[in-house]
Design a protein around this motif. Structure first.
Motif, short mmCIF file in Angstrom:
data_model
loop_
_atom_site.label_atom_id
_atom_site.label_comp_id
_atom_site.label_asym_id
_atom_site.label_seq_id
_atom_site.Cartn_x
_atom_site.Cartn_y
_atom_site.Cartn_z
N LEU A 29 14.36 -7.07 -2.85
CA LEU A 29 14.89 -7.97 -1.94
C LEU A 29 13.88 -9.35 -2.29
CD1 LEU A 29 15.19 -6.16 2.22
CD2 LEU A 29 16.88 -7.63 0.00
N GLY A 30 12.30 -8.58 -3.34
CA GLY A 30 12.05 -9.00 -3.84
C GLY A 30 10.52 -9.24 -2.58
N VAL A 31 10.30 -8.46 -1.39
CA VAL A 31 9.45 -8.38 -0.78
C VAL A 31 8.09 -8.40 -1.47
CG1 VAL A 31 7.90 -7.38 1.12
CG2 VAL A 31 10.58 -8.47 1.19
N LEU A 32 8.21 -7.33 -2.53
CA LEU A 32 7.12 -6.76 -3.18
C LEU A 32 7.01 -7.70 -5.13
CD1 LEU A 32 6.37 -3.85 -2.67
CD2 LEU A 32 4.93 -5.50 -1.65
N ALA A 33 6.37 -8.16 -5.36
CA ALA A 33 6.50 -8.20 -6.82
C ALA A 33 6.23 -7.87 -7.64
CB ALA A 33 5.22 -9.05 -7.14
N VAL B 119 17.69 1.69 6.02
CA VAL B 119 16.91 2.59 5.03
C VAL B 119 16.46 4.09 5.72
CG1 VAL B 119 16.66 0.78 3.43
CG2 VAL B 119 15.01 1.70 5.04
N PRO B 120 16.61 5.41 5.08
CA PRO B 120 16.48 6.39 5.38
C PRO B 120 15.08 7.00 5.50
CG PRO B 120 17.01 7.19 3.74
CD PRO B 120 17.13 5.19 3.45
N ASN B 121 13.84 6.31 4.40
CA ASN B 121 12.46 7.07 4.71
C ASN B 121 11.85 5.72 4.07
OD1 ASN B 121 13.46 6.79 1.75
ND2 ASN B 121 14.29 9.19 2.36
N ARG B 122 10.92 6.56 4.10
CA ARG B 122 9.50 5.21 3.05
C ARG B 122 9.87 4.82 1.63
NH1 ARG B 122 3.52 6.28 3.72
NH2 ARG B 122 3.89 6.63 5.89
N THR B 123 10.37 5.69 0.79
CA THR B 123 10.71 5.86 -0.38
C THR B 123 11.78 4.79 -0.35
OG1 THR B 123 10.45 8.44 -0.84
CG2 THR B 123 11.73 7.04 -2.81
N LEU C 19 1.18 -1.16 0.02
CA LEU C 19 0.03 -0.01 0.29
C LEU C 19 0.98 1.41 -0.08
CD1 LEU C 19 -2.76 -1.25 2.81
CD2 LEU C 19 -2.97 0.00 -0.14
N ALA C 20 2.06 1.44 0.59
CA ALA C 20 2.99 2.56 0.92
C ALA C 20 3.47 2.47 -0.89
CB ALA C 20 4.24 2.15 1.80
N ALA C 21 3.97 1.31 -1.44
CA ALA C 21 4.24 1.69 -2.84
C ALA C 21 3.68 2.53 -3.42
CB ALA C 21 4.58 -0.14 -3.00
N THR C 22 1.64 2.29 -3.36
CA THR C 22 0.73 2.58 -4.56
C THR C 22 0.75 4.83 -4.22
OG1 THR C 22 -1.06 2.67 -2.33
CG2 THR C 22 -0.50 1.07 -3.89
N GLY C 23 1.81 4.50 -2.72
CA GLY C 23 0.84 6.13 -2.32
C GLY C 23 -0.03 6.19 -0.76
N ALA D 136 11.26 1.11 -2.29
CA ALA D 136 12.52 0.24 -2.94
C ALA D 136 13.35 -1.03 -2.51
CB ALA D 136 13.91 1.90 -3.60
N LYS D 137 13.82 -0.47 -1.98
CA LYS D 137 14.29 -1.90 -1.34
C LYS D 137 13.37 -3.51 -0.42
CE LYS D 137 18.02 -3.73 1.93
NZ LYS D 137 18.91 -2.85 3.45
N ALA D 138 12.55 -2.76 -0.61
CA ALA D 138 11.31 -3.87 -1.09
C ALA D 138 11.41 -4.99 -1.91
CB ALA D 138 9.85 -3.13 -0.88
#
Length: 216
Positions: free
Chosen positions: A195-199, A182-186, A148-152, A190-192
């Motif tokens: 690391l393959g956490v998000l498809a 990591v320093p922030n939500r962005t 959900l965070a990745a959608t903004g 990106a790291k998710a």
């Protein structure tokens, strides 16, 4: 205290509990969870509402050394004594296949006139026992929050979607930020992906753990 004052006090208590980063639960004398904060629910990769109604002894496995302490706690409750009892426990670390260990600090609380007081259980995590599996794997709740965070989506919108307060969502995001350094939500999103956490290659973003559980 009238009913209006009671509900106001209760709401203030729940807000405060949500903000505390230490895992805490309030239980009946029989161990049934009536309230759990996001930090406690996070140990199970879930939200507080799904911990409510479960028994502490179903959630945590007491060590062999804890048998005597459980007996002392039961006797103290029977006799109306108010002391802190430390129970050594182990439990699975969400969906990561590892085990964690620590101590439940249990205090009888509430009106001294009650035959069986409520119990305040504070979890003190000692260590994590490593297990095989990808270190980047996260719980279902964390995966959904990241997607959900990745959608903004705003923190409030994420909380509404996963059944958490704003403080609960921030707790999970802060936990992941520290874990992945990591320093922030962005950077967290990106790291998710890295690391393959998000498809990859999907919109709206999808938690990869959901696909694996469906055989995708």
């Amino acid at each position: 205290m009238n009913s209006e004052e009671y509900f106001a006090w209760r709401n203030h208590f729940l807000v405060l509990l949500d903000r505390i980063p230490v895992p805490i639960a309030v239980c009946t004398a029989q161990g049934e969870v009536t309230v759990a904060n996001p930090a406690m629910a996070a140990e199970w990769g879930t939200v507080p509402g799904r911990v409510r109604g479960r028994n502490l002894l179903d959630l945590f496995r007491p060590s062999r050394n804890a048998t005597a302490q459980l007996g002392r706690l039961a006797e103290a409750l029977r006799l109306g004594r108010r002391s802190r009892y430390t129970i050594e426990v182990r439990w699975p670390a969400g969906t990561r296949g590892a085990e964690r260990e620590g101590e439940l600090l249990v205090d009888p609380v509430g009106d001294a006139s009650l035959a069986y007081p409520m119990l305040l259980a504070v979890l003190r995590v000692r260590a994590e026992v490593p297990a095989a599996g990808p270190v980047a794997e996260v719980s279902e709740v964390e995966g959904r929050i990241l997607a959900l965070a990745a959608t903004g989506a705003t923190t409030a919108a994420i909380g509404k979607a996963v059944g958490l307060t704003v403080d609960g969502v921030n707790y999970h995001l802060s936990r992941l930020t520290r874990r992945w350094r990591v320093p922030n939500r962005t950077a967290l999103v990106a790291k998710a992906y890295v690391l393959g956490v998000l498809a990859p290659g999907q919109w709206p973003p999808v938690f990869a753990g959901d696909q694996r559980s469906r055989g995708g």
